[in-house]
Design a protein around this motif. Sequence first.
Motif, PDB file in Angstrom:
ATOM      1  N   ASN A 194       0.864  -1.184   0.000  1.00 50.26           N
ATOM      2  CA  ASN A 194       0.000   0.000   0.000  1.00 50.26           C
ATOM      3  C   ASN A 194       0.902   1.236   0.000  1.00 50.26           C
ATOM      4  O   ASN A 194       1.263   1.763   1.055  1.00 50.26           O
ATOM      5  CB  ASN A 194      -0.920  -0.012   1.216  1.00 50.26           C
ATOM      6  CG  ASN A 194      -1.920   1.131   1.186  1.00 50.26           C
ATOM      7  OD1 ASN A 194      -1.859   2.002   0.305  1.00 50.26           O
ATOM      8  ND2 ASN A 194      -2.840   1.143   2.122  1.00 50.26           N
ATOM      9  N   THR A 230       0.309   4.222  -0.799  1.00 50.96           N
ATOM     10  CA  THR A 230      -0.291   5.508  -0.414  1.00 50.96           C
ATOM     11  C   THR A 230       0.000   5.846   1.049  1.00 50.96           C
ATOM     12  O   THR A 230      -0.117   6.996   1.455  1.00 50.96           O
ATOM     13  CB  THR A 230      -1.817   5.486  -0.629  1.00 50.96           C
ATOM     14  OG1 THR A 230      -2.387   4.438   0.159  1.00 50.96           O
ATOM     15  CG2 THR A 230      -2.155   5.266  -2.095  1.00 50.96           C
ATOM     16  N   ARG A 231       0.378   4.838   1.853  1.00 48.76           N
ATOM     17  CA  ARG A 231       0.686   5.078   3.264  1.00 48.76           C
ATOM     18  C   ARG A 231       2.172   5.353   3.495  1.00 48.76           C
ATOM     19  O   ARG A 231       2.587   5.644   4.614  1.00 48.76           O
ATOM     20  CB  ARG A 231       0.252   3.874   4.097  1.00 48.76           C
ATOM     21  CG  ARG A 231      -1.253   3.641   4.093  1.00 48.76           C
ATOM     22  CD  ARG A 231      -1.618   2.462   4.971  1.00 48.76           C
ATOM     23  NE  ARG A 231      -3.056   2.256   4.995  1.00 48.76           N
ATOM     24  CZ  ARG A 231      -3.891   2.869   5.831  1.00 48.76           C
ATOM     25  NH1 ARG A 231      -3.425   3.740   6.692  1.00 48.76           N
ATOM     26  NH2 ARG A 231      -5.180   2.608   5.801  1.00 48.76           N
ATOM     27  N   ASP A 248      -3.160   3.111  -7.124  1.00 46.83           N
ATOM     28  CA  ASP A 248      -2.332   3.748  -6.095  1.00 46.83           C
ATOM     29  C   ASP A 248      -1.110   4.415  -6.717  1.00 46.83           C
ATOM     30  O   ASP A 248      -0.724   5.522  -6.331  1.00 46.83           O
ATOM     31  CB  ASP A 248      -1.877   2.715  -5.064  1.00 46.83           C
ATOM     32  CG  ASP A 248      -3.028   2.206  -4.194  1.00 46.83           C
ATOM     33  OD1 ASP A 248      -4.104   2.841  -4.241  1.00 46.83           O
ATOM     34  OD2 ASP A 248      -2.849   1.199  -3.490  1.00 46.83           O
ATOM     35  N   ARG A 266     -11.084   6.180  -2.552  1.00 49.51           N
ATOM     36  CA  ARG A 266     -10.060   5.742  -1.589  1.00 49.51           C
ATOM     37  C   ARG A 266     -10.518   5.919  -0.142  1.00 49.51           C
ATOM     38  O   ARG A 266     -10.081   5.203   0.741  1.00 49.51           O
ATOM     39  CB  ARG A 266      -8.772   6.541  -1.796  1.00 49.51           C
ATOM     40  CG  ARG A 266      -8.247   6.507  -3.214  1.00 49.51           C
ATOM     41  CD  ARG A 266      -7.590   5.198  -3.512  1.00 49.51           C
ATOM     42  NE  ARG A 266      -7.212   5.117  -4.924  1.00 49.51           N
ATOM     43  CZ  ARG A 266      -6.845   4.020  -5.522  1.00 49.51           C
ATOM     44  NH1 ARG A 266      -6.785   2.898  -4.846  1.00 49.51           N
ATOM     45  NH2 ARG A 266      -6.530   4.021  -6.813  1.00 49.51           N
TER      46      ARG A 266
END
Length: 574
Positions: free
Chosen positions: A66, A68-69, A133, A464
């Motif tokens: 992930n 995006t984190r 993403d 999202r």
Amino acid sequence: MSQITERIRAILVREKVLRPEDLDAALEKQSQKGGSLGDILVRRGLIDGDQLTSLLSEGLGLPVMNITRLKIDPAIIETLPLDVLKKYQVLPIARLGEQLTLAMADPLNVFVIDNVKALTGLVIMPVIARAGDIADVIEQHASRSSGDDLKEIIKDIKDAEDVEFVAETGSEMGAREIEQVTQEAPIIRLTNTIIRQAVTAHASDVFIEPLENNLRIRYRVDGMLREIDRMAKVLHFPIVSRIKVISNLDISEHRLPQDGRFRSVVDGGKEVDFRVSVLPTVFGEKVVLRVLDKNPETVDVDRLGFAPANLAKLKECAHRPHGMILVCGPTGSGKTTTLYSVLRHIDSPEKNIITVEDPVEYQMKGINQVNVRYEVGLTFTSTLRSILRQDPDIIMIGEIRDSETLDIGVKAALTGHLVLSSLHTTTAAGSVVRMVNMGIEPFLICSSVNCFVAQRLVRRICPRCREEYAIPDALYKKLSVARIIPGKDRMFFRGRGCEACQKTGYGGRVGIHEVMVLTPTVRRQILGRVGELEIKAVGRREGMRTMREDALEKAAQGLTTLEEVVRVTAADED
């Protein structure tokens, strides 16, 4: 075929995602044309991107990251140029010595890995991430970079010694001196950055507004205005002059409004058209740039958000041999996109299609498009008279602004042509009143019009950060949810706000519509010269869903929020 590819193939067939023959056809195409097997499967519509990512993760034995984190150092992302990131849909996320960790939606794409290795000279360590993403993080980085570029350019201009040309007395310069101002490198860079940043932010309009003591730059994104920057007032004159030069406008004229257009190449080769409007104000000339996205995906009638019943009505009317389809709504409501989408849906080699527009916004292959030019007498009415001598099957009039143009359009529909156009009215029923007001007799409206389509655009909830919540009982009753959507509970959706949507909770827009087909009952009402409310009431009894009702349906589906429904649509008179 490698063992890994064989394993993924076995998973695809085992999970019944693909039929063996479909997979064999895709592999055959890959062997002939090269490229990524995943890209071929997605392009053919055999699998979606997220599903492919999950299967690749299982096949390779790697988790999906992930990204995006992650807090990724911008310097790491800048290991590769922005156009390469967008072209290959990859993202550098870490570097350790000579090893670069590269997030990819398809880590089996050896061609991309080899190209990145050649560009960077580093050893590539691919990891799996979702394509959406990757695109979101690239876009956020590009937006931040554009903002940093803008500040850096303004700082460079302030530090430079050759900026005395931007004094307020600049308006008294001669044409030659003004043109020299626009050729200065800092001003070219500043103007280009404003334009590039607007495209990156998916803005529909750019506002360059002189205020009393400074210059304000604003973008309209998803229908909402955002202030981007405030600059020194002395930058106003050279920026406006630069835009006039690239738009072929009169750079020495500051007293009258002017309209023009230009084309720019951004994002590694993407062509974008801009429509320019210059308006004299108290504090100087205000410039508005309309960004015209030429992406062919935006002119697909099946992707505009029409409810299935409305889409079926519109397509049925579009396939009739003659008559008028009128799309109604205010400026910026997507009328032109709808008209082009209908044209694209009914286009075929057997049909002679001609459009007359001011200006031509989308260039479509196989369609004859005419750009009106008032300065030489090429107006809507004169062009339409000539078009009718060209034996057209379908005519599109960009916009009906006066009674003469409307009269010719109605007569063309009555004499066996299919006519598509737009009107500036608020509702489908209100378009009837508007046509009568413009001098068209009710019996001619009944004989010529197939349907009216009224529309608006509402913001989509960011996928999202979408979450479900219960609305208060008072709002549930006020919006008549139970009556409009029988069986619907109080659970609706909203966006929490995340990095992908810049904490707004929204991303993109979707259309809401009301389609009023002229049934015999509706025609009788029009012939009786009744008012807008009576026509609307009969249209609803005949099956028309109003924009408020269509918007509530989309809110219930999780496409938009109730706040958008209330902001954009008016309550229906029950």
